[in-house]
Design an enzyme around this catalytic site. Sequence first.
Site, short mmCIF file in Angstrom:
data_model
loop_
_atom_site.label_atom_id
_atom_site.label_comp_id
_atom_site.label_asym_id
_atom_site.label_seq_id
_atom_site.Cartn_x
_atom_site.Cartn_y
_atom_site.Cartn_z
N HIS A 1 2.81 7.45 11.11
CA HIS A 1 3.50 7.29 9.99
C HIS A 1 2.67 6.69 8.84
CE1 HIS A 1 6.57 5.41 7.35
NE2 HIS A 1 7.11 6.07 7.88
N GLU B 1 6.79 13.57 5.12
CA GLU B 1 7.23 12.57 4.30
C GLU B 1 6.06 12.11 3.20
OE1 GLU B 1 9.81 9.73 6.97
OE2 GLU B 1 7.76 9.12 7.19
N GLY C 1 10.62 4.98 0.48
CA GLY C 1 11.40 3.75 0.18
C GLY C 1 11.13 3.39 -1.35
N ASN D 1 14.37 5.56 11.70
CA ASN D 1 13.05 4.73 11.61
C ASN D 1 13.38 3.44 11.27
OD1 ASN D 1 10.47 3.42 11.81
ND2 ASN D 1 9.56 4.59 10.48
N SER E 1 13.43 8.43 1.10
CA SER E 1 14.59 8.26 0.37
C SER E 1 15.83 9.41 0.71
CB SER E 1 14.18 8.17 -0.95
OG SER E 1 13.37 7.07 -1.40
N GLU F 1 2.77 4.36 6.77
CA GLU F 1 2.57 3.11 6.87
C GLU F 1 1.52 2.55 7.83
OE1 GLU F 1 6.71 1.96 7.21
OE2 GLU F 1 6.86 2.65 5.10
N LYS G 1 11.45 0.89 11.34
CA LYS G 1 10.20 -0.02 10.78
C LYS G 1 10.43 -1.15 11.40
CE LYS G 1 10.29 3.31 7.08
NZ LYS G 1 9.66 3.46 5.31
P1 13P Z 1 13.08 5.75 3.62
O1 13P Z 1 14.04 6.54 3.95
O2 13P Z 1 13.23 4.04 3.37
O3 13P Z 1 12.35 6.10 1.95
O4 13P Z 1 11.75 5.69 4.46
C1 13P Z 1 11.43 7.00 4.74
C2 13P Z 1 10.55 6.72 6.09
O5 13P Z 1 9.30 6.31 6.06
C3 13P Z 1 11.04 7.23 7.27
O6 13P Z 1 9.94 7.21 8.23
#
Ligand code: 13P
Length: 229
Positions: free
Chosen positions: A86, A152, A158, A8, A188, A88, A10
Amino acid sequence: MIKLIAGNWKMFKGPTDTLAFFDSFEAPDGVDVVLCPPFVSLEAAVGEEWPIYAQNVHWSDEGAFTGEVSARMLVELGVQGTLVGHSERRLYFGETDDTVRLRAEAALAAGLGVIACVGETEAERETGETEAVLRRQVEVLPHNDSLVIAYEPVWAIGTGKTATPAMAEDAHAFIKSLHATRVLYGGSVKPENAAELLSQPSIDGALVGGASLDAASFSSLCQIAASLS
Ligand code: 13P
């Protein structure tokens, strides 16, 4: 079972950076790979050999929904699927369990694959609400062979904090007791911790943020997954 490794991106990588990534990315046989670039980079990415997913989709075919993109439009472009829900999107853009369900249903009806994201926040875990939150988020999702769930934990995204393999395994087993589908772990994930996580019996792959932006580290994650399939 063959593992699925999804990247992903983002809000990273326009079309130029997208093409540069594919110049050096490679994955062996024995792993399913998906990449989720931003909308503006989808057209560049679908010309490559890997399945490409969007990061979100609207539930209507068309209409006065400024800033949104429909499943039909993604299909027209050659996109094979989409993320929905997601954390976010839930945190910054008012996504709810209901809108996640609508997006998933519309995508599936259009023939797209879906990776639906679920996960508890740190406060929810600390107050013992993890299972209640996961149940609420998972129970609205349609049952369909083309839908995969990504667990997640929000506190692990992150942040460099990863759920321990045992913690992730518990959550995955719980999700699978509610919904019999592949469940990916996200939060992560990087080459250094991937083998331990992906060796858990209920972890069917990974949804990777930061470590999917670098072609070498994403290639290495795909190799690790293929060696465990
Ligand atoms: P990270 O791997 O940067 O922690 O992000 C995870 C994520 O949100 C994947 O959708």
